[in-house]
Scaffold this active site. Structure first.
Site, PDB file in Angstrom:
ATOM      1  N   LYS B  65      13.449 -16.980  -6.926  1.00 49.80           N
ATOM      2  CA  LYS B  65      14.817 -16.098  -7.430  1.00 49.80           C
ATOM      3  C   LYS B  65      14.676 -15.848  -8.653  1.00 49.80           C
ATOM      4  O   LYS B  65      14.056 -16.381  -9.643  1.00 49.80           O
ATOM      5  CB  LYS B  65      15.781 -17.572  -7.215  1.00 49.80           C
ATOM      6  N   SER B 140      24.876 -17.639  -4.896  1.00 46.42           N
ATOM      7  CA  SER B 140      24.310 -16.567  -5.688  1.00 46.42           C
ATOM      8  C   SER B 140      22.824 -16.180  -5.232  1.00 46.42           C
ATOM      9  O   SER B 140      22.266 -15.230  -5.376  1.00 46.42           O
ATOM     10  CB  SER B 140      24.191 -16.897  -7.039  1.00 46.42           C
ATOM     11  N   SER B 164      25.110 -22.394  -4.732  1.00 48.49           N
ATOM     12  CA  SER B 164      24.227 -21.135  -4.764  1.00 48.49           C
ATOM     13  C   SER B 164      22.880 -21.216  -3.925  1.00 48.49           C
ATOM     14  O   SER B 164      22.307 -20.185  -3.541  1.00 48.49           O
ATOM     15  CB  SER B 164      24.077 -20.608  -6.246  1.00 48.49           C
TER      16      SER B 164
END
Lengths: 93, 471, 474
Positions: B65, B140, B164
């Site tokens: 990420k 997210s 997330s």
């Protein structure tokens, strides 16, 4: 509204966020709605309830006073928007 | 498809490891298979923001990420303010993957600074859900979840603050762990909310998840908030005998849970019972109602300070100005997105003179209440189960105009997060062709238990993680 | 001070002192601490606040803060917490400083300021630990026609461990303020925490000044004085501000809250004034750091390391010597040597005299001195020629110094040796002899001087003086 225009400008100033006129109005509406929703926390009776700053009960985390290898100048400045010799340069403060 | 005959859509990380160990594929071939998948699908998914051309390491590749610093590889945190930023150091979790010879495939898309529930707040365009391109992958960490679901990576690292990891895993049909706070290092992870952020694994199945958690977890001298972790076990058991599972009413009977979600979760619970678990209803009287407002005070407050370093001085984008103050104000105006600005302002307000006690100070006490409610339940139960989200993946644009509506997406993942507890989301079925996530929550340091239960349930549920449209 | 209205005004002064700890590494990262490095060569992701960087506290800095707190009689917190202090400035890489707010490591102590008229107790509100900012250099850009300027930032200092000490407003004169600062500085240096050099900036202080009618306990509006980089400078600046405030009140005016920025290079130039808008620092507990619970055994261990502090030593030695002598010795860091020399047999007052004057003038390092040898020298001082004594002093710091050869060179006091010289000098100076006999007593010194010159300083001047007098008297 839950947050006034002055308060929006105040927090924007504290946070160093420039806002256009349109943004001030738009954010004022959105922030007011959010603020109203989060204000719910004050409904609870929290007498004698301590604050939680850390999810874990740990303490005394520290390190010995022994130097590590610092960054080279090239590494320190690798992403610098404005390097002047061995300094970071910014407009006058 | 499948370069070198490797079907990345159906390969778990453990499978891939087997291929390498048995000499059925070289690490280069494995890498190229994933690259081919990425080249084919990323243009329509936008799961990856940056790709790595040459693999560094001959192990199982991984997607990371883009809030996690990777040395020499651009790290944007989904923001324009870090568009040019290339870290000169690795986050500890990235370094641990490197030490395990795992080459980084690339950096995955994220809501800007991990603030969001749909990846629509990314400054680089949203990621599309591999199950339905018109829908969000969750946020997210939508990029990591989409990458794993679409076979672009065998596994990925995500980060979870309000949900997330868990939420995108639910929307994309992955297994995602939000670890116990303090068990995975945050050093090098672009900070959103320091007392809530945790890096965790996003994988195709539960065993892979445990494998990856074992690699990244454990105390880090660079992060004072980390602790040692009990040895991570790879789950084997197929049953849930002796396990006491609680179903908090406020999570499971929340208004607005879609019927399809309710049904999938109910059948998973029935399966759990058949596997030997003792199931009972229980109460979280205040945690669900007050969890969201508590989170949306604490997280923005910490974020307002964490994002203050983006001032155009030492790295990142800069807008010129006649003096320092103007330069900073213009830079932050020009390069930070709206959601980041909203959270910075709410956070600043919550901490400001005259308001601290009513807002931030109060929220910290509510956090104690939430922790105590969960601790009380864990006197009687080993695990708590609920849906991960009230709905399946919603459409792109559906909630992006209304910040509050977007915040509500996290209502089921937030409470246990506030208490610092680990949560595992596993897919438990489909609703109208979209994955439904089941959230398992345990006490602190109960990852092995979560994995045991998750693995057994997974086996019984038999969910096919290949998105229908790609099958 | 008294004004024209007949009111006696009492100054009310509080101090805020920052001391740079001389640890090897910075407060929250392990970059080398200390000045002199090339700009930005002592930096890392933590002190440059790269995204994702996290602070890790320096254990030694924590211990030294506790130690200083113990030396000041503070209560050491059971639980201490770091807070974020949020503001934007180029020298603050995170745009927040990690400091301490309402749970500092040390609180509620005092420093004794001994004076000739008795001891003054100055309360210490708190002592806490924080990190220093980096260094801004404001420059004019070269080659620009229109005088554009820039700010250049060197982050080497950024993140260094800083100890902040805040006093109660218990100081009521510029003189006591100066004494307090000197004693605090000496305490810090003796504890080995810092070099505390004002010119180098390893000790800095701000002064809060207000006045009130003597006898009242009110606290009126205060002004803040910054950038005075010597204690004398500070005393003068405080005096001027006291005078200014008294004049304002005497004329019926009101003192406005302001900050006075002095020019550290020029004591005489008037300070620039600013009305800084009240800053909202939005303090909240630092989530990246866990609390400190100072272990009791550690606190005891540190307490054992402290020893007798300057304030206490002045008081103790003033029982034997005068207050003035005790003060000069202790503040001159000579009292340890004095004790050792006295213990080796020399007279207390004589030793104090030698140390405070000739010794200091000779510029010797007390640590290099063998106390027994100095004791011998002091004891023989009246018996050996001045020149011999002075020469011995210059070698006192040499390794292996022995006083014996010098002490052996007793001044000549044998009159059978001296008389011929005296008679010769008198004979050579009949005019002066005549004038002396005529009443010019002062000429005695002339004759003594001539005899000393003839004997190359080796004569005992007291014996010479007696003999000259009796010979001239006939």
């Amino acid at each position: 509204m839950a947050i006034s225009r002055e308060e929006v400008l105040h927090v924007a100033r504290l946070a160093r966020l420039e806002l256009t006129e349109e943004e001030v109005g738009r954010f004022q509406e959105q922030l007011s709605a959010i603020l109203e929703a989060v204000s719910k926390v004050s409904e609870l009776d929290l007498t004698d309830v301590p604050a939680t700053s850390h999810p874990l009960q740990i303490a005394n985390a520290w390190a010995e006073d022994v130097p590590h290898t610092s960054l080279t100048l090239d590494e320190a400045f690798a992403n610098a928007p404005d390097r002047d010799g061995d300094y970071f340069r910014v407009p006058p403060a | 498809m499948g370069a070198h005959g490797i079907d990345t859509l159906r390969l778990s990380a453990e499978d891939a490891l087997g291929l390498l160990e048995r000499g059925e594929a070289t690490s280069r071939e494995l890498w190229e298979a994933y690259r081919a998948a990425i080249d084919a699908q990323n243009p329509e998914l936008n799961a990856f923001l940056t790709l790595v051309d040459e693999p560094e390491g001959d192990g199982i590749p991984i997607a990371i990420k883009d809030v996690i610093s990777t040395k020499g590889i651009r790290t944007t945190a989904g923001s324009k303010i870090l568009e040019p930023y290339v870290p000169v150091f690795d986050a500890t979790v990235a370094a641990r993957c490197k030490a395990a010879s795992m080459p980084c495939l690339g950096k995955t898309n994220t809501d800007e600074f991990a603030m969001g529930s749909s990846t629509e707040n990314s400054a680089y365009g949203p990621t599309h859900n591999p199950w339905d391109l018109d829908r969000v992958p969750g946020g997210s960490g939508g990029g990591s979840a989409a990458a794993v679901a679409a076979g672009l990576a065998p596994w990925a690292l995500g980060s979870d603050t309000g949900g997330s990891i868990k939420l995108p895993s639910a929307f994309c049909g992955n297994v995602g762990l939000r670890p116990t706070y303090g068990t995975v290092s945050r050093y090098g992870v672009v900070a959103f909310a320091s007392s809530l952020d945790q890096v965790g694994p996003v994988t195709r199945n539960v065993r892979d998840n445990a494998l990856l958690y074992r690699i990244i977890s454990g105390r880090d001298v660079h992060d004072s908030t980390t602790v040692d972790v009990p040895p991570v076990l790879l789950p084997e058991s197929e049953d849930l005998k002796g396990l006491r599972i609680g179903l908090p009413r406020q999570l499971n009977d929340l208004d607005g849970i879609e019927p399809g979600v309710k049904a999938a979760v109910a059948s998973a619970i029935a399966l759990a019972e058949s596997l030997g678990a003792e199931i009972d209803e229980c109460e979280l009287p205040l945690s669900v109602d007050y969890g969201l407002p508590c989170y949306y005070l604490i997280a923005p407050a910490e974020a307002s300070a964490n994002l203050a370093r983006f001032d155009g001085v030492r790295y990142g984008a800069r807008s010129d100005g006649p003096d320092f103050r103007e330069m900073v104000m213009r830079t932050r105006h020009d390069f930070l997105g709206d959601e980041s600005k909203r959270r910075i302002m709410i956070g600043t307000y919550a901490l400001s003179s005259g308001y601290y006690d009513a807002y931030y100070g109060t929220a910290q006490k509510v956090r104690t209440v939430i922790k105590r409610e969960h601790d009380a339940l864990f006197e009687k139960f080993d695990l708590l189960i609920s849906p991960t989200c009230a709905t399946t993946a919603f459409r792109l644009g559906e909630k992006s105009a209304d910040p509050l509506a977007m915040y509500l997406t996290d209502v089921l993942t937030i409470p246990s997060n506030m208490a610092g507890l680990p949560g595992l989301s596993i897919p438990c079925g489909l609703s109208d062709g979209l994955p439904v996530g089941l959230q398992l929550v345990g006490p602190q340091f109960s990852e092995n238990l979560l994995y045991r239960a998750g693995h057994a349930l997974e086996g019984a549920i038999g969910f096919d993680p290949v998105p229908g449209r790609l099958a | 001070m008294s004004g024209e209205t007949g009111v006696t005004w009492e100054p009310v002064i509080g101090l805020e002192i920052h001391v740079q700890l001389k640890t090897e590494t910075k407060m929250f990262c392990r970059c080398k601490n200390g000045a002199g490095g090339e700009p930005n060569s002592q930096t890392c992701p933590v002190c440059l606040a790269f995204p994702g960087a996290l602070p890790v506290p320096n254990r030694r800095a924590i211990e030294e803060t506790v130690k200083l707190g113990l030396a000041l009689g503070c209560t050491i917190a059971d639980r201490a917490v770091f807070h974020r202090k949020n503001y934007f400035y180029p020298d603050l890489s995170k745009a927040y400083q990690i400091s301490q707010y309402d749970e500092p490591l040390c609180s509620g102590g005092s420093l004794l300021v001994p004076t000739a008229d008795g001891d003054i107790v100055i309360g210490i509100t708190r002592a806490h630990l924080e990190e220093d900012a980096a260094k801004n250099v404001h420059v004019a850009a070269s080659g620009r026609l229109h005088g554009a300027t820039a700010t250049l930032v060197d982050f080497n200092r950024g993140g260094s461990a800083l100890l902040e000490i805040v006093t109660e407003p218990d100081i009521h004169s510029s003189e006591v303020a100066k004494r307090f600062l000197q004693l605090l500085r000496q305490t810090v240096v003796e504890l080995g925490l810092s070099d505390a050099e004002l010119e180098k900036g390893s000790m800095r202080f701000d002064v809060n000044v207000s006045v009130r009618p003597a006898g009242t306990t009110e606290l009126r509006t205060r002004t803040e004085l910054k950038n005075m980089n010597s204690f004398n400078f500070a005393a003068k600046g405080i005096e001027k501000e006291i005078t200014r405030q008294v004049a304002i009140y005497e004329s019926g005016g009101v003192v406005v809250q302001e900050t006075l920025h002095f020019d550290p290079g020029n004591e005489e130039s008037p300070p620039t004034r600013s009305k800084e808008e009240a800053q909202d620092y939005r303090y909240f507990p630092e989530p990246d750091l866990v609390p400190i619970y100072p272990p009791l055994e550690l606190v005891e261990q540190l307490r054992q390391q402290i020893g007798e502090l300057p304030s206490a030593r002045i008081g103790r030695i003033a029982d034997t010597l005068s207050f003035y002598d005790a003060d000069v010795l202790v503040t001159g860091s000579l009292d340890r040597l004095w004790s050792a020399v006295v213990e080796a047999g020399a007279d207390a007052k004589e030793t104090a005299n030698v140390l405070a004057n000739a010794f200091v003038a000779a510029g010797i390092d007390p640590a290099a001195v063998d106390a027994r040898e100095l004791a011998k020298l002091v004891s023989a001082r009246s018996e050996i020629p001045r020149a011999v004594f002075d020469e011995a002093l210059t070698h006192l710091g040499d390794p292996g110094f022995s006083a014996d050869p010098y002490v052996a060179q007793k001044a000549v006091s044998d009159v059978s040796e001296l008389d011929p010289v005296i008679e010769a000098v008198i004979a050579a100076n009949p005019g002066q002899a005549e004038q002396f006999r005529g009443g010019k007593e002062g000429l005695l010194g002339f004759f003594v001087g001539q005899v000393m010159k003839e004997t190359r300083g080796k004569a005992d001047p007291r014996v010479v003086s007696d003999r000259v007098r009796s010979k001239l008297a006939g």
